[in-house]
Design a protein around this motif. Structure first.
Motif, PDB file in Angstrom:
ATOM      1  N   PRO A   1      33.366 -27.852  44.623  1.00 26.57           N
ATOM      2  CA  PRO A   1      33.183 -26.645  45.442  1.00 26.57           C
ATOM      3  C   PRO A   1      33.950 -26.689  46.767  1.00 26.57           C
ATOM      4  O   PRO A   1      34.403 -25.655  47.264  1.00 26.57           O
ATOM      5  N   LEU A   2      34.122 -27.885  47.313  1.00 27.33           N
ATOM      6  CA  LEU A   2      34.883 -28.002  48.559  1.00 27.33           C
ATOM      7  C   LEU A   2      36.362 -27.684  48.329  1.00 27.33           C
ATOM      8  O   LEU A   2      37.016 -27.082  49.186  1.00 27.33           O
ATOM      9  N   LEU A   3      36.878 -28.084  47.171  1.00 29.17           N
ATOM     10  CA  LEU A   3      38.259 -27.727  46.828  1.00 29.17           C
ATOM     11  C   LEU A   3      38.375 -26.219  46.586  1.00 29.17           C
ATOM     12  O   LEU A   3      39.349 -25.595  47.004  1.00 29.17           O
ATOM     13  N   ALA A   4      37.374 -25.634  45.929  1.00 29.70           N
ATOM     14  CA  ALA A   4      37.397 -24.197  45.638  1.00 29.70           C
ATOM     15  C   ALA A   4      37.378 -23.373  46.924  1.00 29.70           C
ATOM     16  O   ALA A   4      38.016 -22.314  47.003  1.00 29.70           O
TER      17      ALA A   4
ATOM     18  N   ARG B   1      51.098 -37.129  39.370  1.00 32.04           N
ATOM     19  CA  ARG B   1      51.666 -35.949  40.030  1.00 32.04           C
ATOM     20  C   ARG B   1      50.536 -35.253  40.783  1.00 32.04           C
ATOM     21  O   ARG B   1      49.429 -35.156  40.288  1.00 32.04           O
ATOM     22  N   LEU B   2      50.849 -34.767  41.979  1.00 31.62           N
ATOM     23  CA  LEU B   2      49.840 -34.134  42.808  1.00 31.62           C
ATOM     24  C   LEU B   2      50.501 -33.004  43.589  1.00 31.62           C
ATOM     25  O   LEU B   2      51.519 -33.228  44.246  1.00 31.62           O
ATOM     26  N   SER B   3      49.924 -31.821  43.501  1.00 33.02           N
ATOM     27  CA  SER B   3      50.519 -30.707  44.235  1.00 33.02           C
ATOM     28  C   SER B   3      50.203 -30.842  45.716  1.00 33.02           C
ATOM     29  O   SER B   3      49.196 -31.442  46.122  1.00 33.02           O
ATOM     30  N   MET B   4      51.074 -30.290  46.527  1.00 32.26           N
ATOM     31  CA  MET B   4      50.887 -30.360  47.976  1.00 32.26           C
ATOM     32  C   MET B   4      49.626 -29.610  48.403  1.00 32.26           C
ATOM     33  O   MET B   4      48.946 -30.008  49.346  1.00 32.26           O
ATOM     34  N   LYS B   5      49.293 -28.534  47.689  1.00 35.50           N
ATOM     35  CA  LYS B   5      48.097 -27.759  48.011  1.00 35.50           C
ATOM     36  C   LYS B   5      46.832 -28.606  47.815  1.00 35.50           C
ATOM     37  O   LYS B   5      45.926 -28.590  48.654  1.00 35.50           O
ATOM     38  N   VAL B   6      46.782 -29.368  46.719  1.00 32.71           N
ATOM     39  CA  VAL B   6      45.636 -30.246  46.467  1.00 32.71           C
ATOM     40  C   VAL B   6      45.585 -31.355  47.508  1.00 32.71           C
ATOM     41  O   VAL B   6      44.521 -31.675  48.045  1.00 32.71           O
TER      42      VAL B   6
ATOM     43  N   MET C   1      46.773 -31.353  50.610  1.00 29.67           N
ATOM     44  CA  MET C   1      46.360 -30.819  51.910  1.00 29.67           C
ATOM     45  C   MET C   1      44.863 -30.480  51.919  1.00 29.67           C
ATOM     46  O   MET C   1      44.181 -30.695  52.924  1.00 29.67           O
ATOM     47  N   ALA C   2      44.345 -29.985  50.793  1.00 25.75           N
ATOM     48  CA  ALA C   2      42.917 -29.683  50.707  1.00 25.75           C
ATOM     49  C   ALA C   2      42.091 -30.970  50.807  1.00 25.75           C
ATOM     50  O   ALA C   2      41.075 -31.001  51.503  1.00 25.75           O
ATOM     51  N   LEU C   3      42.535 -32.031  50.134  1.00 32.41           N
ATOM     52  CA  LEU C   3      41.820 -33.303  50.202  1.00 32.41           C
ATOM     53  C   LEU C   3      41.823 -33.868  51.623  1.00 32.41           C
ATOM     54  O   LEU C   3      40.798 -34.364  52.102  1.00 32.41           O
ATOM     55  N   LEU C   4      42.967 -33.790  52.291  1.00 31.36           N
ATOM     56  CA  LEU C   4      43.049 -34.294  53.663  1.00 31.36           C
ATOM     57  C   LEU C   4      42.140 -33.495  54.595  1.00 31.36           C
ATOM     58  O   LEU C   4      41.513 -34.054  55.494  1.00 31.36           O
ATOM     59  N   ASP C   5      42.050 -32.187  54.361  1.00 30.91           N
ATOM     60  CA  ASP C   5      41.182 -31.340  55.178  1.00 30.91           C
ATOM     61  C   ASP C   5      39.711 -31.649  54.919  1.00 30.91           C
ATOM     62  O   ASP C   5      38.909 -31.749  55.848  1.00 30.91           O
ATOM     63  N   ILE C   6      39.350 -31.822  53.648  1.00 32.61           N
ATOM     64  CA  ILE C   6      37.962 -32.123  53.290  1.00 32.61           C
ATOM     65  C   ILE C   6      37.524 -33.461  53.878  1.00 32.61           C
ATOM     66  O   ILE C   6      36.440 -33.589  54.450  1.00 32.61           O
ATOM     67  N   LEU C   7      38.386 -34.461  53.750  1.00 31.47           N
ATOM     68  CA  LEU C   7      38.028 -35.805  54.185  1.00 31.47           C
ATOM     69  C   LEU C   7      38.244 -36.028  55.677  1.00 31.47           C
ATOM     70  O   LEU C   7      37.722 -36.974  56.250  1.00 31.47           O
TER      71      LEU C   7
END
Length: 111
Positions: free
Chosen positions: A28-31, A52-57, A59-65
C-alpha cells in the motif's frame, strides 16, 4: 583478475528497522506513490536481489524508507573469473583447494 561489480540489496533490513516485518506492509505504501505491483512482485522485491529495477520503484522505496540510495544498494566488487590463455580453463575457486579431480588418462589396449 578483473573486478566484477555487484551489489547487496538491503531492503528487508531497512524495512525491519522501520517496523515493517511483512512484505504486505510495503504494497500500500508503494501504491500511494503511484507504483502498482502485485503481491508476488513485492515479495520478490523484498526477498531477492532485483536484476532490473525501474527508477520510479527505486525512488518510491527511498521515499518510504527515508534513506539515501547507498543504504539500500551497497556496491561491492568481487573477483571475476578469468580465462587462462593456453588451456581455456577457468580459474579455480579459492575455496575448492586440492579437491579438484585428476585428469583421466586413457590408455590403448593391445589385442
Amino acid at each position: 583478475m578483473t573486478a566484477k561489480l555487484d551489489f547487496r540489496w538491503h531492503l528487508r533490513e531497512l524495512m525491519a528497522a522501520q517496523g515493517m516485518y511483512s512484505t504486505s506492509a510495503l504494497r500500500p505504501l508503494l501504491a500511494e506513490r503511484g507504483v502498482d505491483l502485485s503481491t508476488s512482485q513485492v515479495y520478490r522485491l523484498v526477498t531477492e536481489k532485483p536484476e532490473r529495477l525501474s527508477m520510479k520503484v527505486l525512488m518510491a522505496l527511498l521515499d518510504i524508507l527515508g534513506c539515501p540510495m547507498d543504504q539500500l544498494i551497497e556496491p561491492i566488487t568481487t573477483a571475476a573469473r578469468t580465462r587462462k590463455a593456453a588451456g581455456g580453463d577457468t580459474a579455480a575457486d579459492p575455496g575448492v583447494g586440492s579437491f579438484r579431480p585428476k585428469r583421466a588418462r586413457i590408455k590403448g589396449t593391445d589385442s
